[in-house]
Design a protein around this motif. Structure first.
Motif, PDB file in Angstrom:
ATOM      1  N   GLU A 144      32.742  28.641  32.553  1.00  0.00           N
ATOM      2  CA  GLU A 144      32.419  29.350  33.798  1.00  0.00           C
ATOM      3  C   GLU A 144      33.623  30.132  34.306  1.00  0.00           C
ATOM      4  OE1 GLU A 144      29.757  28.050  37.377  1.00  0.00           O
ATOM      5  OE2 GLU A 144      31.795  27.346  37.795  1.00  0.00           O
ATOM      6  N   ILE A 145      33.360  31.381  34.710  1.00  0.00           N
ATOM      7  CA  ILE A 145      34.401  32.267  35.236  1.00  0.00           C
ATOM      8  C   ILE A 145      34.078  32.586  36.691  1.00  0.00           C
ATOM      9  CG2 ILE A 145      35.613  34.449  34.937  1.00  0.00           C
ATOM     10  CD1 ILE A 145      35.936  32.624  32.526  1.00  0.00           C
ATOM     11  N   PRO A 146      34.812  32.005  37.645  1.00  0.00           N
ATOM     12  CA  PRO A 146      34.522  32.269  39.058  1.00  0.00           C
ATOM     13  C   PRO A 146      35.133  33.576  39.532  1.00  0.00           C
ATOM     14  CG  PRO A 146      36.361  30.754  38.876  1.00  0.00           C
ATOM     15  CD  PRO A 146      35.902  31.037  37.457  1.00  0.00           C
ATOM     16  N   GLY A 147      34.583  34.120  40.634  1.00  0.00           N
ATOM     17  CA  GLY A 147      35.229  35.255  41.284  1.00  0.00           C
ATOM     18  C   GLY A 147      34.416  36.526  41.361  1.00  0.00           C
ATOM     19  N   PHE A 148      35.070  37.559  41.892  1.00  0.00           N
ATOM     20  CA  PHE A 148      34.563  38.925  41.955  1.00  0.00           C
ATOM     21  C   PHE A 148      35.591  39.854  41.303  1.00  0.00           C
ATOM     22  CE2 PHE A 148      32.624  37.184  45.902  1.00  0.00           C
ATOM     23  CZ  PHE A 148      31.293  37.519  45.684  1.00  0.00           C
ATOM     24  N   VAL A 149      35.119  40.961  40.764  1.00  0.00           N
ATOM     25  CA  VAL A 149      36.011  42.052  40.367  1.00  0.00           C
ATOM     26  C   VAL A 149      36.074  43.019  41.548  1.00  0.00           C
ATOM     27  CG1 VAL A 149      36.442  43.948  38.773  1.00  0.00           C
ATOM     28  CG2 VAL A 149      35.373  41.840  37.939  1.00  0.00           C
ATOM     29  N   VAL A 150      37.256  43.202  42.109  1.00  0.00           N
ATOM     30  CA  VAL A 150      37.459  44.113  43.239  1.00  0.00           C
ATOM     31  C   VAL A 150      38.367  45.248  42.790  1.00  0.00           C
ATOM     32  CG1 VAL A 150      38.328  44.346  45.595  1.00  0.00           C
ATOM     33  CG2 VAL A 150      37.188  42.221  44.897  1.00  0.00           C
ATOM     34  N   ASP A 151      37.918  46.476  42.976  1.00  0.00           N
ATOM     35  CA  ASP A 151      38.724  47.669  42.667  1.00  0.00           C
ATOM     36  C   ASP A 151      38.812  48.527  43.920  1.00  0.00           C
ATOM     37  OD1 ASP A 151      39.262  47.588  39.724  1.00  0.00           O
ATOM     38  OD2 ASP A 151      37.085  47.556  39.613  1.00  0.00           O
ATOM     39  N   ILE A 152      40.042  48.787  44.376  1.00  0.00           N
ATOM     40  CA  ILE A 152      40.221  49.709  45.498  1.00  0.00           C
ATOM     41  C   ILE A 152      40.034  51.140  44.992  1.00  0.00           C
ATOM     42  CG2 ILE A 152      41.858  50.619  47.190  1.00  0.00           C
ATOM     43  CD1 ILE A 152      43.101  47.836  47.349  1.00  0.00           C
ATOM     44  N   LEU A 153      39.077  51.845  45.575  1.00  0.00           N
ATOM     45  CA  LEU A 153      38.787  53.227  45.180  1.00  0.00           C
ATOM     46  C   LEU A 153      39.561  54.223  46.035  1.00  0.00           C
ATOM     47  CD1 LEU A 153      34.905  52.897  44.785  1.00  0.00           C
ATOM     48  CD2 LEU A 153      36.664  52.598  43.024  1.00  0.00           C
ATOM     49  N   SER A 154      39.777  53.873  47.302  1.00  0.00           N
ATOM     50  CA  SER A 154      40.506  54.735  48.233  1.00  0.00           C
ATOM     51  C   SER A 154      41.141  53.854  49.306  1.00  0.00           C
ATOM     52  CB  SER A 154      39.545  55.740  48.875  1.00  0.00           C
ATOM     53  OG  SER A 154      40.212  56.548  49.816  1.00  0.00           O
ATOM     54  N   PRO A 155      42.416  54.106  49.662  1.00  0.00           N
ATOM     55  CA  PRO A 155      43.276  55.187  49.180  1.00  0.00           C
ATOM     56  C   PRO A 155      43.812  54.908  47.780  1.00  0.00           C
ATOM     57  CG  PRO A 155      44.477  53.785  50.687  1.00  0.00           C
ATOM     58  CD  PRO A 155      43.061  53.288  50.685  1.00  0.00           C
ATOM     59  N   GLN A 156      44.265  55.964  47.116  1.00  0.00           N
ATOM     60  CA  GLN A 156      44.808  55.824  45.777  1.00  0.00           C
ATOM     61  C   GLN A 156      46.235  55.271  45.834  1.00  0.00           C
ATOM     62  OE1 GLN A 156      44.510  59.757  44.163  1.00  0.00           O
ATOM     63  NE2 GLN A 156      42.284  59.687  43.968  1.00  0.00           N
ATOM     64  N   ILE A 186      19.712  40.874  43.994  1.00  0.00           N
ATOM     65  CA  ILE A 186      19.956  39.508  43.513  1.00  0.00           C
ATOM     66  C   ILE A 186      21.301  39.021  44.030  1.00  0.00           C
ATOM     67  CG2 ILE A 186      20.328  38.077  41.473  1.00  0.00           C
ATOM     68  CD1 ILE A 186      18.430  39.908  39.963  1.00  0.00           C
ATOM     69  N   TRP A 187      22.293  39.893  43.983  1.00  0.00           N
ATOM     70  CA  TRP A 187      23.606  39.605  44.566  1.00  0.00           C
ATOM     71  C   TRP A 187      23.702  40.468  45.825  1.00  0.00           C
ATOM     72  CZ3 TRP A 187      22.715  40.651  39.380  1.00  0.00           C
ATOM     73  CH2 TRP A 187      22.799  39.533  38.540  1.00  0.00           C
ATOM     74  N   ASP A 188      23.351  39.864  46.947  1.00  0.00           N
ATOM     75  CA  ASP A 188      23.132  40.589  48.199  1.00  0.00           C
ATOM     76  C   ASP A 188      24.456  40.938  48.879  1.00  0.00           C
ATOM     77  OD1 ASP A 188      22.284  41.605  50.616  1.00  0.00           O
ATOM     78  OD2 ASP A 188      20.881  39.973  51.036  1.00  0.00           O
ATOM     79  N   ALA A 189      24.722  42.234  48.994  1.00  0.00           N
ATOM     80  CA  ALA A 189      25.979  42.708  49.571  1.00  0.00           C
ATOM     81  C   ALA A 189      26.181  42.217  50.999  1.00  0.00           C
ATOM     82  CB  ALA A 189      26.010  44.234  49.532  1.00  0.00           C
ATOM     83  N   SER A 190      25.094  42.039  51.756  1.00  0.00           N
ATOM     84  CA  SER A 190      25.208  41.633  53.159  1.00  0.00           C
ATOM     85  C   SER A 190      25.657  40.182  53.311  1.00  0.00           C
ATOM     86  CB  SER A 190      23.869  41.842  53.876  1.00  0.00           C
ATOM     87  OG  SER A 190      22.871  41.021  53.308  1.00  0.00           O
ATOM     88  N   GLN A 191      25.617  39.413  52.220  1.00  0.00           N
ATOM     89  CA  GLN A 191      26.023  38.012  52.272  1.00  0.00           C
ATOM     90  C   GLN A 191      27.511  37.818  51.955  1.00  0.00           C
ATOM     91  OE1 GLN A 191      23.466  35.647  49.779  1.00  0.00           O
ATOM     92  NE2 GLN A 191      21.616  36.202  50.913  1.00  0.00           N
ATOM     93  N   TYR A 192      28.175  38.892  51.554  1.00  0.00           N
ATOM     94  CA  TYR A 192      29.576  38.775  51.154  1.00  0.00           C
ATOM     95  C   TYR A 192      30.495  39.342  52.239  1.00  0.00           C
ATOM     96  CZ  TYR A 192      27.315  38.161  46.609  1.00  0.00           C
ATOM     97  OH  TYR A 192      26.516  37.719  45.589  1.00  0.00           O
ATOM     98  N   GLU A 193      31.624  38.672  52.422  1.00  0.00           N
ATOM     99  CA  GLU A 193      32.641  39.155  53.346  1.00  0.00           C
ATOM    100  C   GLU A 193      33.638  39.995  52.569  1.00  0.00           C
ATOM    101  OE1 GLU A 193      36.400  37.080  55.555  1.00  0.00           O
ATOM    102  OE2 GLU A 193      34.438  36.136  55.891  1.00  0.00           O
ATOM    103  N   VAL A 194      33.736  41.268  52.936  1.00  0.00           N
ATOM    104  CA  VAL A 194      34.686  42.173  52.283  1.00  0.00           C
ATOM    105  C   VAL A 194      35.580  42.763  53.369  1.00  0.00           C
ATOM    106  CG1 VAL A 194      34.994  44.211  50.829  1.00  0.00           C
ATOM    107  CG2 VAL A 194      33.020  42.696  50.462  1.00  0.00           C
ATOM    108  N   TYR A 235      39.869  42.071  49.948  1.00  0.00           N
ATOM    109  CA  TYR A 235      39.332  40.860  49.341  1.00  0.00           C
ATOM    110  C   TYR A 235      37.821  40.778  49.546  1.00  0.00           C
ATOM    111  CZ  TYR A 235      38.989  38.431  53.924  1.00  0.00           C
ATOM    112  OH  TYR A 235      38.659  38.065  55.205  1.00  0.00           O
ATOM    113  N   ALA A 236      37.171  40.071  48.625  1.00  0.00           N
ATOM    114  CA  ALA A 236      35.750  39.746  48.750  1.00  0.00           C
ATOM    115  C   ALA A 236      35.615  38.236  48.713  1.00  0.00           C
ATOM    116  CB  ALA A 236      34.955  40.386  47.620  1.00  0.00           C
ATOM    117  N   TYR A 237      34.671  37.711  49.509  1.00  0.00           N
ATOM    118  CA  TYR A 237      34.505  36.257  49.622  1.00  0.00           C
ATOM    119  C   TYR A 237      33.033  35.929  49.816  1.00  0.00           C
ATOM    120  CZ  TYR A 237      34.534  31.661  51.921  1.00  0.00           C
ATOM    121  OH  TYR A 237      34.278  30.362  52.281  1.00  0.00           O
ATOM    122  N   ASP A 238      32.559  34.945  49.081  1.00  0.00           N
ATOM    123  CA  ASP A 238      31.194  34.444  49.225  1.00  0.00           C
ATOM    124  C   ASP A 238      31.273  32.997  49.674  1.00  0.00           C
ATOM    125  OD1 ASP A 238      28.560  33.718  49.101  1.00  0.00           O
ATOM    126  OD2 ASP A 238      28.358  33.911  46.922  1.00  0.00           O
ATOM    127  N   ALA A 239      30.896  32.738  50.934  1.00  0.00           N
ATOM    128  CA  ALA A 239      30.986  31.392  51.485  1.00  0.00           C
ATOM    129  C   ALA A 239      30.058  30.411  50.779  1.00  0.00           C
ATOM    130  CB  ALA A 239      30.682  31.421  52.983  1.00  0.00           C
TER     131      ALA A 239
END
Length: 254
Positions: A144-156, A186-194, A235-239
């Motif tokens: 099992e691999i936990p986590g999110f992939v987060v990429d900052i798009l802006s600012p560069q 399925i992975w609801d954006a409104s449930q995640y804290e970003v 950061y992204a976080y799923d409680a």
């Protein structure tokens, strides 16, 4: 007599070789990496780097990348699982390790994933006994691999921005298998804290909430800053699951 001695020596050597190897058998181990609360990690996001090692000596017995699809969404994410149910199929990402052993061997299996996303890569490992000739197939060994992939798009990175301009903070957030984060999905954006934490050169920080945009997996907001050097951390976080992810960049306000 000389011929007899030659053949006798030949058979002694052959016997010695086979005795030393103990009649090693090739043994197959299917290894997969699965994102926590999501699907398998495969070719679409660059795969997981797999290492199979002798647990005692650390010697690498086999290594490679998981290749294939993320798997059947309906089966993995929507259906109820039953004991001994196989979640993978012949297209699901995995790495088939092959090791030659003549006695049971205790091994360490490691997965570094997703391998191409260095700021998000997580190392997961387990250990097990492998028995000569006793293949481990089907789902196989699943890490099992936990986590999110987060990429900052802006600012560069190292972008120079005028203090009079609005600064767009935008980040892409996906599951570790690359699966999209969308509102009511399925992975609801409104449930995640970003959130973004913006820190100046003196260590003073401001926290800003990034909200889902119309584009899948994309979160954003706007702000303004005074002149100076800043670090931007998103950061992204799923409680519900404990999944987390982070990316950082630095900017210059002039």
């Amino acid at each position: 007599m000389k011929g007899f001695n030659f053949y006798r020596l030949f058979f002694v050597l052959i016997f010695s070789i086979f005795s030393a190897k103990g009649f090693a058998q090739e043994t197959n181990i299917m290894i997969r990496a699965k994102a926590k609360d999501a699907k398998f990690i495969g070719s679409s996001i660059g795969g997981a780097r797999i290492l199979v090692k002798d647990a005692v000596t650390g010697a690498i017995l086999d290594e490679g990348m998981t290749i294939g699809s993320t798997g059947d969404t309906e089966k993995i994410m929507k259906n109820d699982w039953k004991r001994s149910q196989t979640l993978s199929d012949d297209k699901t990402a995995g790495f088939l390790a092959k090791i030659d052993i003549d006695v049971p061997l205790f091994v360490t299996v490691e997965a570094l994933a997703p391998f191409n996303k260095k700021q998000a890569s997580v190392l997961s490992s387990t250990q097990l006994w492998v028995i000569p000739g006793k293949d481990i197939t089907g789902d196989g060994v699943v890490l099992e691999i936990p986590g999110f992939v987060v990429d900052i798009l802006s600012p560069q990175t190292h972008e120079r921005i005028k203090a009079s301009e609005k600064i767009e903070l935008k980040a892409n957030v996906v599951m570790m298998c690359g699966c999209p984060v969308t509102e009511d999905g399925i992975w609801d954006a409104s449930q995640y804290e970003v959130k973004a934490i913006v820190t100046d050169a003196e260590g003073n920080s401001t926290e800003l909430e990034l909200k889902p945009t119309e584009k899948p997996s994309t979160f954003g907001t706007e702000t303004s800053l005074e002149k100076g050097l800043y670090e931007v951390l998103v950061y992204a976080y799923d409680a519900a699951t404990g999944n987390t992810g982070v990316d950082k960049t630095n900017i210059i306000i002039n």
